[in-house]
Design a protein around this motif. Structure first.
Motif, PDB file in Angstrom:
ATOM      1  N   PRO A   1       0.847  -1.085   0.118  1.00  0.00           N
ATOM      2  CA  PRO A   1       0.010   0.017   0.013  1.00  0.00           C
ATOM      3  C   PRO A   1       0.878   1.285  -0.055  1.00  0.00           C
ATOM      4  O   PRO A   1       1.879   1.318   0.471  1.00  0.00           O
ATOM      5  N   GLY A   2       0.158   2.208  -0.565  1.00  0.00           N
ATOM      6  CA  GLY A   2       1.184   3.754  -0.618  1.00  0.00           C
ATOM      7  C   GLY A   2       0.603   4.399   0.806  1.00  0.00           C
ATOM      8  O   GLY A   2       0.270   3.861   1.673  1.00  0.00           O
ATOM      9  N   TYR A   3       1.140   5.625   0.659  1.00  0.00           N
ATOM     10  CA  TYR A   3       1.092   6.485   1.901  1.00  0.00           C
ATOM     11  C   TYR A   3      -0.276   6.573   2.464  1.00  0.00           C
ATOM     12  O   TYR A   3      -0.547   6.474   3.404  1.00  0.00           O
ATOM     13  N   VAL A   4      -1.342   6.910   1.584  1.00  0.00           N
ATOM     14  CA  VAL A   4      -2.411   7.080   1.785  1.00  0.00           C
ATOM     15  C   VAL A   4      -3.325   5.805   2.465  1.00  0.00           C
ATOM     16  O   VAL A   4      -3.984   5.983   3.304  1.00  0.00           O
ATOM     17  N   GLU A   5      -2.879   4.731   1.787  1.00  0.00           N
ATOM     18  CA  GLU A   5      -3.612   3.392   2.169  1.00  0.00           C
ATOM     19  C   GLU A   5      -3.042   3.154   3.470  1.00  0.00           C
ATOM     20  O   GLU A   5      -3.816   2.520   4.478  1.00  0.00           O
ATOM     21  N   SER A   6      -1.620   3.162   3.744  1.00  0.00           N
ATOM     22  CA  SER A   6      -1.237   2.982   4.936  1.00  0.00           C
ATOM     23  C   SER A   6      -1.810   3.649   6.080  1.00  0.00           C
ATOM     24  O   SER A   6      -2.014   3.333   7.201  1.00  0.00           O
TER      25      SER A   6
END
Length: 149
Positions: A103-108
């Motif tokens: 996952p990317g930053y937003v998903e994390s």
């Protein structure tokens, strides 16, 4: 007779100096640059685009000749480098898939907020679940203490 052999051996020797073993010859084969090839074809009356196309065509013919002759297939260096390139390509593909699956930053950030809310919710529910269980255990233990054996 030995004098005649000596004369023949002197006549057969060429005047060319042979390089010693281990020395590199000073005249190396220099391939023409693309600009030189294009200027050569332009001097023959072709315009710039035609000369460029002719240089590309010559290169393709030379490459096809090497590949189709079979010499390229039996060359160990070419085979080893081909295997190494395939291995590197496979590793890059695996690495790319791993990066795409994470996952990317937003998903994390969203996962962290959701897990924090879930823990807070469990923290609020635990006292309501443990208190009745404690009461049940207390009543069972007091009932077993008061009964005669």
């Amino acid at each position: 007779m030995p004098q005649r052999v000596l004369e023949l051996s002197k006549m057969e020797q060429p005047n060319v100096k042979l390089p010693k073993v281990g020395q590199k010859s000073s005249a190396k084969l220099k391939f023409p640059t693309p600009k030189e090839l294009i200027s050569h074809y332009e001097s023959q009356g072709m315009d710039s685009q035609e000369a460029s196309m002719k240089v590309i065509e010559d290169l393709q013919k030379a490459l096809f000749g090497v590949v189709s002759s079979g010499k390229g297939r039996s060359d160990k260096i070419l085979a080893e480098s081909s295997k190494k390139i395939d291995s590197i390509g496979n590793r890059l593909t695996v690495l790319d898939m791993k990066l795409d699956s994470k996952p990317g930053y937003v998903e994390s950030l969203a996962i962290g907020i959701a897990s924090g809310a879930a823990l807070k919710g469990l923290g609020a529910l635990v006292p309501h679940i443990l208190a009745p269980l404690a009461q049940i255990l207390n009543s069972v233990s007091s009932a077993t203490k008061s009964s005669p054996q």
